[in-house]
Enzyme design. Structure first.
Site, PDB file in Angstrom:
ATOM      1  N   SER A 155      71.085 -26.425  25.467  1.00 31.51           N
ATOM      2  CA  SER A 155      71.286 -27.456  26.484  1.00 31.51           C
ATOM      3  C   SER A 155      72.046 -26.827  27.640  1.00 31.51           C
ATOM      4  O   SER A 155      72.718 -25.801  27.461  1.00 31.51           O
ATOM      5  CB  SER A 155      72.121 -28.599  25.900  1.00 31.51           C
ATOM      6  OG  SER A 155      72.595 -29.460  26.929  1.00 31.51           O
ATOM      7  N   TYR A 168      78.909 -32.689  20.649  1.00 30.80           N
ATOM      8  CA  TYR A 168      77.602 -32.192  21.114  1.00 30.80           C
ATOM      9  C   TYR A 168      77.772 -30.881  21.896  1.00 30.80           C
ATOM     10  O   TYR A 168      77.077 -29.885  21.630  1.00 30.80           O
ATOM     11  CB  TYR A 168      76.939 -33.256  21.992  1.00 30.80           C
ATOM     12  CG  TYR A 168      75.554 -32.907  22.480  1.00 30.80           C
ATOM     13  CD1 TYR A 168      74.438 -33.139  21.687  1.00 30.80           C
ATOM     14  CD2 TYR A 168      75.356 -32.354  23.745  1.00 30.80           C
ATOM     15  CE1 TYR A 168      73.163 -32.825  22.133  1.00 30.80           C
ATOM     16  CE2 TYR A 168      74.096 -32.036  24.199  1.00 30.80           C
ATOM     17  CZ  TYR A 168      72.995 -32.281  23.391  1.00 30.80           C
ATOM     18  OH  TYR A 168      71.734 -31.962  23.846  1.00 30.80           O
TER      19      TYR A 168
HETATM   20  C1  BGC Z   1      71.566 -34.193  26.589  1.00 26.66           C
HETATM   21  C2  BGC Z   1      71.102 -35.324  27.476  1.00 26.66           C
HETATM   22  C3  BGC Z   1      71.618 -35.100  28.892  1.00 26.66           C
HETATM   23  C4  BGC Z   1      71.339 -33.690  29.394  1.00 26.66           C
HETATM   24  C5  BGC Z   1      71.990 -33.420  30.738  1.00 26.66           C
HETATM   25  C6  BGC Z   1      71.157 -32.877  27.201  1.00 26.66           C
HETATM   26  O1  BGC Z   1      71.505 -31.807  26.377  1.00 26.66           O
HETATM   27  O2  BGC Z   1      71.007 -34.340  25.278  1.00 26.66           O
HETATM   28  O3  BGC Z   1      71.586 -36.557  26.967  1.00 26.66           O
HETATM   29  O4  BGC Z   1      70.991 -36.035  29.766  1.00 26.66           O
HETATM   30  O5  BGC Z   1      71.805 -32.758  28.457  1.00 26.66           O
HETATM   31  O6  BGC Z   1      73.335 -33.806  30.778  1.00 26.66           O
END
Ligand code: BGC
Length: 270
Positions: A155, A168
């Protein structure tokens, strides 16, 4: 007919019953791979089946397979069954991931462990089984120039801190260093390990960030390129990273984020 870059290869895509995983599974299948559409529990079976139907109606190949990637015995069984059925595995898309957001002072150990268990431990368990198979099989030039490919779904939050999402963000930061360490360890065996760092992609995980015009307008302030991403953006990146076209690429994160990691706030300030 257009050359299919992943023809004859076997790909496991974890968390493929929805969102980015479903999009990547379809893209790999369209590129010629036989795709294992992993999904976690009985309740996700119908969604996984629907992804498989779409793949089949496009004339491509796959199966569905239920396995909770945070459980060691289930992951071992999934790899053993897939190898028994298809002979080997060429590509692992370590995609399964989820969010359980909370202000930090209220975050429960359960929320922490659940997110780390799926997002980071799940990627460890699947990567370990994939590496074991790649080492066993070795390089088979007719399949691919590389002896195996792992693509971790990370991410933008492997580098961008995210208030209210400490579990996360920690899982994604962990994925980054796990990915690089494995890439370093197995490059001599011609095994390639990379990540994709999606930005905001229209999927169920973040629907509240884009499913009203007001929310989407606010989200676009973070995206210099001026549109929210779609799963096809990630599918195309995954096909490239899995194919021999990216043979010399290992240990890197490919951000597919419309410029989110360019810190757009600094374009008019700082
Ligand atoms: C998340 C999303 C978020 C995006 C940008 C991703 O890794 O799961 O919820 O919109 O990152 O912030």
């Amino acid at each position: 007919m257009k050359e299919k870059k992943l023809q004859g290869q076997i790909a496991i895509v974890t968390g493929a019953s929805s969102g980015i995983g479903a999009g990547v599974a379809k893209a790999l299948a369209a590129a010629g791979a036989t795709v294992v559409i992993n999904h976690p529990v009985e309740a996700t079976q119908a969604a996984a089946q629907a992804v498989l139907e779409q793949i089949k109606s496009a004339g491509d190949k796959g199966i569905i397979y239920q396995c909770d990637v945070s459980k060691e015995d289930e992951v071992k069984k999934m790899f053993a069954d897939v190898i028994a059925q298809f002979g080997t595995v060429d590509i692992l898309i370590n995609n399964a991931g989820l969010q359980r957001d909370s202000p930090f002072q209220d975050m429960t150990l359960e929320q922490w462990n659940f997110v780390l268990g799926v997002n980071l431990t799940g990627q460890f368990l699947c990567a370990r089984e994939a590496i074991r198979e790649f080492l066993r099989r070795g390089l088979v030039p007719e399949r691919s120039i590389s002896a195996g490919k792992i693509i971790c779904m990370s991410s933008v939050h492997e580098v961008i801190p995210w208030a209210g999402h400490a579990n996360y963000a920690a899982s994604k930061g962990g994925i980054m260093m796990m990915m690089k360490s494995i890439a370093q360890e197995f490059a001599p065996w011609k095994i390639r390990v990379n990540s994709i760092g999606p930005g905001a992609i229209k999927t169920p995980i973040n629907h509240q960030a884009w499913d009203t015009p007001a929310a989407e307008k606010k989200l676009l302030e973070l995206i210099p390129y001026g549109r929210v991403g779609v799963v096809e953006d990630i599918g195309a990146a995954a096909v490239w990273l899995a194919s021999d076209d990216s043979e010399y690429v290992t240990g890197t994160t490919l951000f597919v984020d419309g410029g989110m990691t360019l810190y757009p706030g600094f374009s008019t300030n700082g």
